[in-house]
Design a protein around this motif. Structure first.
Motif, mmCIF file in Angstrom:
data_model
loop_
_atom_site.group_PDB
_atom_site.id
_atom_site.type_symbol
_atom_site.label_atom_id
_atom_site.label_comp_id
_atom_site.label_asym_id
_atom_site.label_seq_id
_atom_site.Cartn_x
_atom_site.Cartn_y
_atom_site.Cartn_z
ATOM 1 N N ALA A 169 42.185 26.217 37.117
ATOM 2 C CA ALA A 169 43.638 25.985 37.107
ATOM 3 C C ALA A 169 44.310 26.660 38.299
ATOM 4 O O ALA A 169 45.205 26.089 38.931
ATOM 5 N N LEU A 170 43.882 27.877 38.631
ATOM 6 C CA LEU A 170 44.479 28.611 39.754
ATOM 7 C C LEU A 170 44.140 27.959 41.093
ATOM 8 O O LEU A 170 45.001 27.813 41.964
ATOM 9 N N GLU A 171 42.884 27.572 41.263
ATOM 10 C CA GLU A 171 42.485 27.029 42.564
ATOM 11 C C GLU A 171 43.082 25.648 42.803
ATOM 12 O O GLU A 171 43.270 25.246 43.953
ATOM 13 N N LYS A 172 43.439 24.931 41.736
ATOM 14 C CA LYS A 172 44.162 23.669 41.903
ATOM 15 C C LYS A 172 45.594 23.919 42.384
ATOM 16 O O LYS A 172 46.261 23.002 42.850
ATOM 17 N N MET A 173 46.050 25.177 42.264
ATOM 18 C CA MET A 173 47.362 25.575 42.780
ATOM 19 C C MET A 173 47.230 26.337 44.100
ATOM 20 O O MET A 173 48.147 27.022 44.531
ATOM 21 N N ASP A 174 46.049 26.228 44.708
ATOM 22 C CA ASP A 174 45.775 26.866 46.008
ATOM 23 C C ASP A 174 45.818 28.392 45.951
ATOM 24 O O ASP A 174 46.218 29.048 46.911
ATOM 25 N N VAL A 175 45.418 28.952 44.808
ATOM 26 C CA VAL A 175 45.299 30.410 44.669
ATOM 27 C C VAL A 175 43.815 30.762 44.723
ATOM 28 O O VAL A 175 43.034 30.274 43.897
ATOM 29 N N GLN A 176 43.426 31.572 45.691
ATOM 30 C CA GLN A 176 42.024 31.964 45.823
ATOM 31 C C GLN A 176 41.630 32.916 44.701
ATOM 32 O O GLN A 176 42.371 33.858 44.385
ATOM 33 N N THR A 177 40.478 32.665 44.091
ATOM 34 C CA THR A 177 40.040 33.492 42.964
ATOM 35 C C THR A 177 38.562 33.846 43.101
ATOM 36 O O THR A 177 37.820 33.207 43.853
ATOM 37 N N ARG A 178 38.162 34.850 42.349
ATOM 38 C CA ARG A 178 36.756 35.175 42.168
ATOM 39 C C ARG A 178 36.540 35.506 40.693
ATOM 40 O O ARG A 178 37.286 36.327 40.129
ATOM 41 N N VAL A 179 35.551 34.862 40.072
ATOM 42 C CA VAL A 179 35.160 35.210 38.705
ATOM 43 C C VAL A 179 34.027 36.217 38.805
ATOM 44 O O VAL A 179 33.022 35.975 39.481
ATOM 45 N N ILE A 180 34.195 37.359 38.161
ATOM 46 C CA ILE A 180 33.215 38.443 38.220
ATOM 47 C C ILE A 180 32.760 38.765 36.805
ATOM 48 O O ILE A 180 33.574 39.085 35.929
ATOM 49 N N SER A 181 31.456 38.664 36.591
ATOM 50 C CA SER A 181 30.905 38.795 35.243
ATOM 51 C C SER A 181 30.137 40.096 35.071
ATOM 52 O O SER A 181 29.367 40.504 35.948
ATOM 53 N N ALA A 182 30.336 40.730 33.912
ATOM 54 C CA ALA A 182 29.586 41.936 33.571
ATOM 55 C C ALA A 182 28.155 41.603 33.165
ATOM 56 O O ALA A 182 27.302 42.490 33.120
ATOM 57 N N ILE A 183 27.895 40.323 32.842
ATOM 58 C CA ILE A 183 26.539 39.845 32.577
ATOM 59 C C ILE A 183 26.157 38.937 33.741
ATOM 60 O O ILE A 183 26.882 37.999 34.063
ATOM 61 N N GLU A 184 25.039 39.222 34.370
ATOM 62 C CA GLU A 184 24.690 38.503 35.589
ATOM 63 C C GLU A 184 24.378 37.039 35.311
ATOM 64 O O GLU A 184 23.572 36.702 34.452
ATOM 65 N N ARG A 224 37.450 44.840 47.219
ATOM 66 C CA ARG A 224 37.632 44.108 48.485
ATOM 67 C C ARG A 224 38.282 42.754 48.240
ATOM 68 O O ARG A 224 39.133 42.320 49.035
ATOM 69 N N HIS A 225 37.891 42.090 47.162
ATOM 70 C CA HIS A 225 38.517 40.798 46.841
ATOM 71 C C HIS A 225 40.024 40.969 46.626
ATOM 72 O O HIS A 225 40.825 40.159 47.105
ATOM 73 N N LEU A 226 40.402 42.020 45.895
ATOM 74 C CA LEU A 226 41.826 42.264 45.662
ATOM 75 C C LEU A 226 42.549 42.551 46.977
ATOM 76 O O LEU A 226 43.656 42.047 47.215
ATOM 77 N N GLU A 227 41.925 43.338 47.837
ATOM 78 C CA GLU A 227 42.537 43.668 49.124
ATOM 79 C C GLU A 227 42.714 42.434 50.004
ATOM 80 O O GLU A 227 43.617 42.369 50.836
ATOM 81 N N LYS A 228 41.846 41.433 49.806
ATOM 82 C CA LYS A 228 41.935 40.192 50.581
ATOM 83 C C LYS A 228 42.880 39.182 49.939
ATOM 84 O O LYS A 228 42.984 38.041 50.393
ATOM 85 N N GLY A 229 43.553 39.583 48.871
ATOM 86 C CA GLY A 229 44.569 38.725 48.262
ATOM 87 C C GLY A 229 44.058 37.741 47.234
ATOM 88 O O GLY A 229 44.778 36.812 46.851
ATOM 89 N N ARG A 230 42.822 37.922 46.768
ATOM 90 C CA ARG A 230 42.281 37.015 45.768
ATOM 91 C C ARG A 230 42.597 37.505 44.356
ATOM 92 O O ARG A 230 42.661 38.711 44.120
ATOM 93 N N VAL A 231 42.775 36.569 43.435
ATOM 94 C CA VAL A 231 42.894 36.919 42.024
ATOM 95 C C VAL A 231 41.482 37.127 41.488
ATOM 96 O O VAL A 231 40.618 36.263 41.644
ATOM 97 N N VAL A 232 41.243 38.278 40.887
ATOM 98 C CA VAL A 232 39.926 38.592 40.350
ATOM 99 C C VAL A 232 39.953 38.412 38.837
ATOM 100 O O VAL A 232 40.792 39.006 38.148
ATOM 101 N N ILE A 233 39.054 37.577 38.327
ATOM 102 C CA ILE A 233 38.980 37.283 36.898
ATOM 103 C C ILE A 233 37.716 37.938 36.342
ATOM 104 O O ILE A 233 36.601 37.520 36.669
#
Length: 237
Positions: free
Chosen positions: A91-106, A121-130
């Motif tokens: 939903a975010l990337e369809k609105m042109d918001v850069q994101t990264r999904v980060i999982s505690a389980i690999e 680093r992702h946050l510093e680069k302006g990405r939404v971290v999920i």
């Protein structure tokens, strides 16, 4: 443009918040609205990370109550959070918001493994971290995961999005005379057994002086208004 009062926030989303009017699963309109609110905050220059629950798909405690092994049920609940995280990313990337999904389980094919410095680093680069899959451990809730990640990411506040507009002295869905509490201490939350977050999460926030604002994600523009300093919901401090 008004100036935000927070530089970095952690948004805690319950799985139920994604259901909208549905009784199960993910409501397309609801997740689009949540994504829009996140985008509005990003456009203010605020760093946004989020921890997402999985109760709209599967809840470990309920699975254990049905006779399942608690650890196995909790792992199933963690996988449900991954589904929700991928839906929010879409939903975010369809609105042109850069994101990264980060999982505690690999699970490298669909999400990055959790590495604290990489997430920063992702946050510093302006990405939404999920953040998904909770802490990666059974017996810990996504509330505890939210508290943990907020501390690790150096967030200024935890914004807990719910279906009601704050913390009440009694259940507002049951009692018409229930009153919203504007400000409350961590100790009062624990002593009165108010269901803001679980006791482990509240204790962690108390020890690390992490404020929590509980608000309704259903209220139009609520996330942006809180970031701009409007007194909405309930402040736990």
């Amino acid at each position: 443009m008004d100036k935000p009062v927070f530089k970095r926030i952690l948004l805690k989303l319950s799985g139920e918040a994604l259901m909208g009017s549905l009784s199960y699963g993910i409501c397309e309109d609801t997740i689009k609205e949540i994504a829009r609110q996140i985008k509005d905050v990003k456009e203010l220059g605020v760093d946004v990370c989020t921890v997402i629950g999985g109760g709209n798909i599967f809840r470990g405690v309920k699975g254990a109550a049905m006779g399942m092994d608690r650890a196995s049920a909790d792992y199933m609940g963690m996988l449900a959070t991954v589904i929700n995280g991928l839906a929010l990313q879409d939903a975010l990337e369809k609105m042109d918001v850069q994101t990264r999904v980060i999982s505690a389980i690999e699970m490298r094919e669909i999400a990055e493994p959790y590495i604290r410095r990489r997430a920063l680093r992702h946050l510093e680069k302006g990405r939404v971290v999920i953040f998904v899959a909770g802490t990666g451990n059974p017996y810990f809730t996504t509330d505890t995961a939210a508290s943990l990640r907020a501390m690790e990411m150096g967030a200024d506040v935890i914004l807990k999005a719910t279906k009601v507009d704050g913390v009440y002295d009694k259940d507002p869905m049951v009692y018409a005379d229930a009153k919203r509490i504007k400000t409350i201490t961590y100790i009062e939350v624990l002593d009165r057994n108010l269901r803001v977050m679980d006791s482990t999460a509240i204790s962690m926030c108390m020890e690390n002086h992490m404020p929590i604002i509980v608000f309704s994600i259903k209220e139009y523009g609520a996330l942006k208004r809180i970031v701009l300093g409007e007194n909405l919901g309930t402040l736990v401090k």
